[in-house]
Scaffold this active site. Structure first.
Site, PDB file in Angstrom:
ATOM      1  CG  LEU A 125      -1.789   1.219   1.471  1.00  0.00           C
ATOM      2  CD1 LEU A 125      -2.890   1.278   0.414  1.00  0.00           C
ATOM      3  CD2 LEU A 125      -2.429   1.193   2.872  1.00  0.00           C
ATOM      4  CG  ASN A 129       6.829  11.158  -2.727  1.00  0.00           C
ATOM      5  OD1 ASN A 129       7.770  11.371  -1.950  1.00  0.00           O
ATOM      6  ND2 ASN A 129       6.961  11.201  -4.037  1.00  0.00           N
ATOM      7  N   GLY A 131       2.542   7.659   2.868  1.00  0.00           N
ATOM      8  CA  GLY A 131       2.509   6.667   3.944  1.00  0.00           C
ATOM      9  C   GLY A 131       1.188   6.790   4.682  1.00  0.00           C
ATOM     10  CB  SER A 132       0.036   9.109   7.349  1.00  0.00           C
ATOM     11  OG  SER A 132       1.062   8.790   8.259  1.00  0.00           O
ATOM     12  CD  GLN A 336      17.340   4.517  33.167  1.00  0.00           C
ATOM     13  OE1 GLN A 336      17.549   4.577  31.953  1.00  0.00           O
ATOM     14  NE2 GLN A 336      18.062   5.188  34.042  1.00  0.00           N
ATOM     15  CD  GLU A 363      -0.488  -3.961   9.935  1.00  0.00           C
ATOM     16  OE1 GLU A 363      -1.697  -3.970  10.190  1.00  0.00           O
ATOM     17  OE2 GLU A 363       0.214  -4.976   9.823  1.00  0.00           O
ATOM     18  CB  THR A 365       1.948   6.970  12.855  1.00  0.00           C
ATOM     19  OG1 THR A 365       0.907   7.906  12.522  1.00  0.00           O
ATOM     20  CG2 THR A 365       2.904   6.821  11.675  1.00  0.00           C
ATOM     21  CB  SER A 366       1.006   6.729  17.962  1.00  0.00           C
ATOM     22  OG  SER A 366       1.535   5.514  18.431  1.00  0.00           O
ATOM     23  CD  GLU A 367       2.252  10.642  15.739  1.00  0.00           C
ATOM     24  OE1 GLU A 367       2.334   9.579  15.091  1.00  0.00           O
ATOM     25  OE2 GLU A 367       3.117  10.990  16.563  1.00  0.00           O
TER      26      GLU A 367
HETATM   27  C1  LIG Z   1       9.413  -2.092   9.180  1.00  0.00           C
HETATM   28  C2  LIG Z   1       8.248  -1.566   8.383  1.00  0.00           C
HETATM   29  C3  LIG Z   1       7.442  -2.462   7.700  1.00  0.00           C
HETATM   30  C4  LIG Z   1       6.381  -1.987   6.914  1.00  0.00           C
HETATM   31  N1  LIG Z   1       5.630  -2.883   6.175  1.00  0.00           N
HETATM   32  C5  LIG Z   1       4.699  -2.408   5.309  1.00  0.00           C
HETATM   33  C6  LIG Z   1       4.029  -3.302   4.421  1.00  0.00           C
HETATM   34  O1  LIG Z   1       4.244  -4.513   4.442  1.00  0.00           O
HETATM   35  N2  LIG Z   1       3.148  -2.776   3.525  1.00  0.00           N
HETATM   36  C7  LIG Z   1       2.877  -1.441   3.468  1.00  0.00           C
HETATM   37  O2  LIG Z   1       2.065  -1.041   2.634  1.00  0.00           O
HETATM   38  N3  LIG Z   1       3.501  -0.565   4.307  1.00  0.00           N
HETATM   39  C8  LIG Z   1       4.406  -1.010   5.216  1.00  0.00           C
HETATM   40  N4  LIG Z   1       5.062  -0.130   6.053  1.00  0.00           N
HETATM   41  C9  LIG Z   1       4.800   1.294   5.923  1.00  0.00           C
HETATM   42  C10 LIG Z   1       4.091   1.906   7.139  1.00  0.00           C
HETATM   43  O3  LIG Z   1       2.751   1.518   7.156  1.00  0.00           O
HETATM   44  C11 LIG Z   1       4.291   3.424   7.033  1.00  0.00           C
HETATM   45  O4  LIG Z   1       5.655   3.669   7.347  1.00  0.00           O
HETATM   46  C12 LIG Z   1       3.390   4.182   7.971  1.00  0.00           C
HETATM   47  O5  LIG Z   1       2.055   4.099   7.539  1.00  0.00           O
HETATM   48  C13 LIG Z   1       3.785   5.679   8.067  1.00  0.00           C
HETATM   49  O6  LIG Z   1       3.986   6.237   6.813  1.00  0.00           O
HETATM   50  P1  LIG Z   1       5.332   7.097   6.544  1.00  0.00           P
HETATM   51  O7  LIG Z   1       6.452   6.245   6.987  1.00  0.00           O
HETATM   52  O8  LIG Z   1       5.308   7.536   5.135  1.00  0.00           O
HETATM   53  O9  LIG Z   1       5.227   8.337   7.512  1.00  0.00           O
HETATM   54  P2  LIG Z   1       4.448   9.715   7.214  1.00  0.00           P
HETATM   55  O10 LIG Z   1       3.062   9.441   6.778  1.00  0.00           O
HETATM   56  O11 LIG Z   1       5.291  10.579   6.349  1.00  0.00           O
HETATM   57  O12 LIG Z   1       4.410  10.344   8.656  1.00  0.00           O
HETATM   58  C14 LIG Z   1       5.485  11.063   9.251  1.00  0.00           C
HETATM   59  C15 LIG Z   1       4.999  11.647  10.584  1.00  0.00           C
HETATM   60  O13 LIG Z   1       3.915  12.568  10.334  1.00  0.00           O
HETATM   61  C16 LIG Z   1       2.773  12.167  11.086  1.00  0.00           C
HETATM   62  N5  LIG Z   1       1.547  12.466  10.348  1.00  0.00           N
HETATM   63  C17 LIG Z   1       1.278  12.184   9.049  1.00  0.00           C
HETATM   64  N6  LIG Z   1       0.040  12.596   8.736  1.00  0.00           N
HETATM   65  C18 LIG Z   1      -0.493  13.126   9.860  1.00  0.00           C
HETATM   66  C19 LIG Z   1      -1.748  13.715  10.186  1.00  0.00           C
HETATM   67  N7  LIG Z   1      -2.745  13.802   9.313  1.00  0.00           N
HETATM   68  N8  LIG Z   1      -1.958  14.163  11.465  1.00  0.00           N
HETATM   69  C20 LIG Z   1      -0.958  14.050  12.393  1.00  0.00           C
HETATM   70  N9  LIG Z   1       0.255  13.492  12.132  1.00  0.00           N
HETATM   71  C21 LIG Z   1       0.472  13.048  10.895  1.00  0.00           C
HETATM   72  C22 LIG Z   1       2.952  10.670  11.306  1.00  0.00           C
HETATM   73  O14 LIG Z   1       2.199  10.208  12.400  1.00  0.00           O
HETATM   74  C23 LIG Z   1       4.447  10.571  11.511  1.00  0.00           C
HETATM   75  O15 LIG Z   1       4.762  10.891  12.850  1.00  0.00           O
HETATM   76  C24 LIG Z   1       6.106  -0.589   6.866  1.00  0.00           C
HETATM   77  C25 LIG Z   1       6.912   0.295   7.586  1.00  0.00           C
HETATM   78  C26 LIG Z   1       7.974  -0.167   8.333  1.00  0.00           C
HETATM   79  C27 LIG Z   1       8.840   0.822   9.069  1.00  0.00           C
END
Ligand SMILES: Cc1cc2nc3c(=O)[nH]c(=O)nc-3n(C[C@H](O)[C@H](O)[C@H](O)COP(=O)(O)OP(=O)(O)OC[C@H]3O[C@@H](n4cnc5c(N)ncnc54)[C@H](O)[C@@H]3O)c2cc1C
Length: 379
Positions: A125, A129, A131-132, A336, A363, A365-367
């Site tokens: 998914l 560019n 993620g969230s 610790q 899957e 983030t906490s946010e």
């Molecule tokens: C080890 C690992 C395995 C993974 N496996 C898979 C997989 O198998 N398949 C797959 O599809 N994906 C996978 N992922 C991707 C994962 O789901 C994404 O990394 C995650 O959804 C966050 O996206 P991003 O890394 O682009 O962060 P971003 O979306 O760029 O977020 C960066 C920061 O901004 C915050 N943020 C973003 N939008 C908002 C908002 N609207 N309000 C407040 N805060 C916000 C986030 O919480 C975060 O703190 C994997 C990631 C990792 C690290």
């Protein structure tokens, strides 16, 4: 609610502990140091029925509920969180998507292979560019006759390189339209489908994470899961269940770190007594035990709703959010409690500390979990 282990859970926990002693514990440090993804372990987990935990027996799965699934992930995570993560991604995301949205022919074709680990599954998914904001994806699929032509790159994909099959969500409509994406099953060896760029990660180093690349990749129409246009909505439903698995992963990490800290605190003496006798340490352990119990209650509540087929978007997000944050906090406190020794690779807590952080990111983030929770409670 009764949260004591049922017979199946006891059997799964015993089986994993026995398996882990021989197959995981002696090797996890080497895998972690070298970022080695131990494919053979997953084949063996397939033999144990742990790669198709939720898959009905008619498709060669174990036919268990989320209750048993949580136990399996938790127990694997205590041994090695990377193995827990990969097992969860295979079961909930790739296999889970086909199980929920595949037609009869698709289920018969792929589920037995996935449930027995003949195939390792990936689920794509996320992109570089997006993620969230996964709905803003750039990967496209264009219909040409009886085929779709897919172009784009998925990033952060678990098992991108070693996987035999991927469920991939691509844009088939207007950008921003929730009904403008479609899910496809794509097997390794399909022309135009490749993988690359394994990521060098802080934690979960024995779980492989890399890119899936689509360069004019032709996929037959019969590989579309469900209706054209429903892929993103399907993905959100898959993640509802997937969040229980990441919550269970966090629970296993927290339990592993807590057990290590508890044991160490009783053995380590300073100023003439075990450090567990110092209130500062005892209170950390008390917080850990309480927060782990609270995580467990939230997780089993979400799972029992899922088992009953009830909507559990709110419960799953709460469980995932809380359990992930608890995993990070407990692992941090465990380091610790072990002091300088906790900072070394001679004890397991530094690995729990590194691995735990994934739970607050993967899957959703906490946010994002807080956004989901707020939307559910405020409307
Ligand atoms: C080890 C690992 C395995 C993974 N496996 C898979 C997989 O198998 N398949 C797959 O599809 N994906 C996978 N992922 C991707 C994962 O789901 C994404 O990394 C995650 O959804 C966050 O996206 P991003 O890394 O682009 O962060 P971003 O979306 O760029 O977020 C960066 C920061 O901004 C915050 N943020 C973003 N939008 C908002 C908002 N609207 N309000 C407040 N805060 C916000 C986030 O919480 C975060 O703190 C994997 C990631 C990792 C690290």
């Amino acid at each position: 609610m009764d949260f004591s282990y049922n017979e199946n859970q006891k059997m799964i926990a015993d089986m994993i502990q026995q398996f882990g002693k021989k197959e995981i514990t002696p090797f996890f440090k080497e895998w972690d140091d070298n970022q080695f993804f131990p494919v053979e372990i997953f084949k063996k987990l397939g033999d144990l029925g742990l790669m198709g935990v939720l898959v009905p027996e008619e498709y060669a799965g174990s036919g268990f509920s989320y209750t048993e699934y949580i136990t399996a992930i938790e127990q694997l995570a205590i041994l090695d969180p990377s193995i827990g993560l990969s097992m969860a991604a295979h079961n909930s995301l790739c296999t889970g998507h086909i199980l929920q949205f595949g037609n009869q022919a698709q289920k018969e074709r792929w589920l037995p292979k996935l449930a027995t680990a003949e195939y390792i599954g990936a689920w794509g998914l996320t992109e570089h560019n997006t993620g969230s904001d996964a709905g803003g994806m750039a990967t496209t699929a264009v219909k040409e006759g009886n085929h779709w032509v897919i172009n784009g790159v998925k990033n952060f994909i678990t098992h991108a390189i070693s996987g035999d099959l991927a469920v991939v969500i691509a844009r088939t409509g207007e950008k921003g339209n929730s009904y403008g994406k479609t899910a496809f099953v794509i097997e390794k060896g399909t022309a135009g489908f490749s993988s690359a760029n394994k990521l060098d990660k802080l934690g979960m180093r024995a779980s492989e994470t890399a890119e899936l690349i689509f360069d004019n990749c032709k996929v037959p129409n019969k590989n579309v899961l469900g209706n054209v246009g429903d892929g993103f909505i399907q993905a959100m439903k898959v993640l509802d269940g997937g969040r229980i698995s990441i919550a269970a992963l966090g629970l296993g990490i927290a339990k592993g770190a807590y057990q290590a800290a508890l044991q160490y605190s009783k053995e380590r003496e300073q100023f003439g007594k075990p450090i567990s006798k110092f209130q500062a340490i005892a209170f950390k352990l008390a917080d850990m035990a309480t927060e782990i119990e609270a995580s467990e209650l939230l997780i089993y509540n979400a799972a029992s709703k899922k088992n009953r087929g009830e909507k559990m978007t709110l419960d799953g997000a709460m469980a995932k959010y809380y359990s992930s944050e608890v995993a990070v906090k407990v692992a941090t406190d465990a380091v610790q409690v072990l002091g300088g020794y906790g900072y070394t690779k001679d004890f397991p807590v530094e690995r729990y500390y590194r691995d735990s952080k994934l739970c607050t990111i993967g899957e959703g983030t906490s946010e994002i979990q807080k956004l989901v929770i707020a939307k559910q409670i405020i409307g």
